[in-house]
Write an enzyme that holds these catalytic residues in place. Structure first.
Site, short mmCIF file in Angstrom:
data_model
loop_
_atom_site.label_atom_id
_atom_site.label_comp_id
_atom_site.label_asym_id
_atom_site.label_seq_id
_atom_site.Cartn_x
_atom_site.Cartn_y
_atom_site.Cartn_z
N CYS A 15 -1.66 1.08 -2.42
CA CYS A 15 -2.35 0.77 -1.16
C CYS A 15 -2.43 -0.74 -1.03
CB CYS A 15 -3.71 1.45 -1.09
SG CYS A 15 -4.90 0.91 -2.33
N ASN A 48 -5.86 -1.77 -3.96
CA ASN A 48 -5.96 -0.99 -5.20
C ASN A 48 -7.41 -0.81 -5.65
OD1 ASN A 48 -4.73 -1.23 -8.67
ND2 ASN A 48 -4.91 0.57 -7.39
N CYS A 52 -9.64 1.18 -3.27
CA CYS A 52 -10.20 2.32 -2.52
C CYS A 52 -9.26 3.54 -2.56
CB CYS A 52 -10.48 1.94 -1.07
SG CYS A 52 -11.75 0.68 -0.87
N ARG A 53 -8.17 3.47 -1.81
CA ARG A 53 -7.33 4.66 -1.64
C ARG A 53 -6.45 4.99 -2.84
NH1 ARG A 53 -4.72 2.53 3.70
NH2 ARG A 53 -5.14 0.62 2.52
N SER A 54 -5.70 4.00 -3.35
CA SER A 54 -4.77 4.36 -4.42
C SER A 54 -5.46 4.76 -5.73
CB SER A 54 -3.70 3.27 -4.64
OG SER A 54 -4.25 2.04 -5.02
N ASP A 63 -7.49 3.51 6.14
CA ASP A 63 -8.16 2.56 5.23
C ASP A 63 -9.68 2.69 5.39
OD1 ASP A 63 -9.12 0.43 3.82
OD2 ASP A 63 -7.77 -1.04 4.70
P1 4NP Z 1 -7.51 -0.15 -0.30
O1 4NP Z 1 -8.67 -0.73 0.62
O2 4NP Z 1 -6.23 -0.78 0.18
O3 4NP Z 1 -7.57 1.30 -0.03
O4 4NP Z 1 -7.87 -0.52 -1.72
C1 4NP Z 1 -8.85 -2.08 0.90
C2 4NP Z 1 -9.44 -2.89 -0.04
C3 4NP Z 1 -9.66 -4.21 0.24
C4 4NP Z 1 -9.30 -4.72 1.47
C5 4NP Z 1 -8.70 -3.90 2.40
C6 4NP Z 1 -8.47 -2.58 2.11
N1 4NP Z 1 -9.56 -6.08 1.78
O5 4NP Z 1 -9.29 -6.49 2.91
O6 4NP Z 1 -10.04 -6.81 0.90
#
Ligand code: 4NP
Length: 163
Positions: free
Chosen positions: A13, A16, A18-20, A128
């Protein structure tokens, strides 16, 4: 007879955190329950959160399903991943585009969207949840568990198709 190489799956993702990590946790458990021998990891296309544990909301979501992910640490996808992993699965379409940009020309890994594994969800992104509320994480969990089950089925039929 030599069987297929052990599947190696990398979930990717943006951050790294939240989703992955949730995709990793869901697939680890589904694979374990199916006694499937797989290598599993997750990474982000971005580097902002490298070295950090998953978002506390992601940890709480996994914990609500009996899985502890507080020991996971974020890392960024790297060139060697394309040699190590047979499957590199992007959580959303932007992640997929970013992975393709950095992939070596003659990559053997299958690079796809995670939801391409789920019948009827092909081409879709896992939303997201980072800037949203808890409900987003519930939706993420539903998406990644559906994908984990579909992936296990796919690997199982690939193995039984060898006979
Ligand atoms: P992820 O979520 O891609 O599912 O881990 C996010 C984590 C951090 C950010 C965006 C999405 N950020 O903008 O910092």
């Amino acid at each position: 007879m030599t069987g297929p190489a052990r599947p190696a799956v990398l979930f990717v993702c943006l951050g790294n955190i939240c989703r992955s990590p949730l995709a990793e946790a869901a697939f680890r458990r589904a694979a374990q329950q199916a006694a499937l021998d797989v290598l599993v990891d997750s990474a982000g296309t971005g580097d902002w959160h490298v070295g950090k544990p998953p978002d506390l909301r992601a940890q709480a979501t996994a914990r609500a399903h009996g899985i502890e992910i507080g020991q996971y640490r974020a890392r960024q996808i790297k060139p060697e991943d394309f040699a190590r992993f047979s499957h590199i699965l992007a959580l959303d379409r932007q992640n997929l585009a970013d992975i393709r940009l950095i992939a070596p020309q003659r990559v053997k890994s299958e690079i796809a969207l995670l939801l391409d594994m789920v019948a009827g969800r092909e081409g879709q992104s896992v939303a997201d949840p980072y800037f949203g509320d808890e409900a987003g994480f519930v939706e993420t969990w539903a998406d990644v568990t559906a994908a984990a089950a579909a992936l296990v089925e796919r690997f199982r039929s690939a193995i039984s198709g060898q006979d």
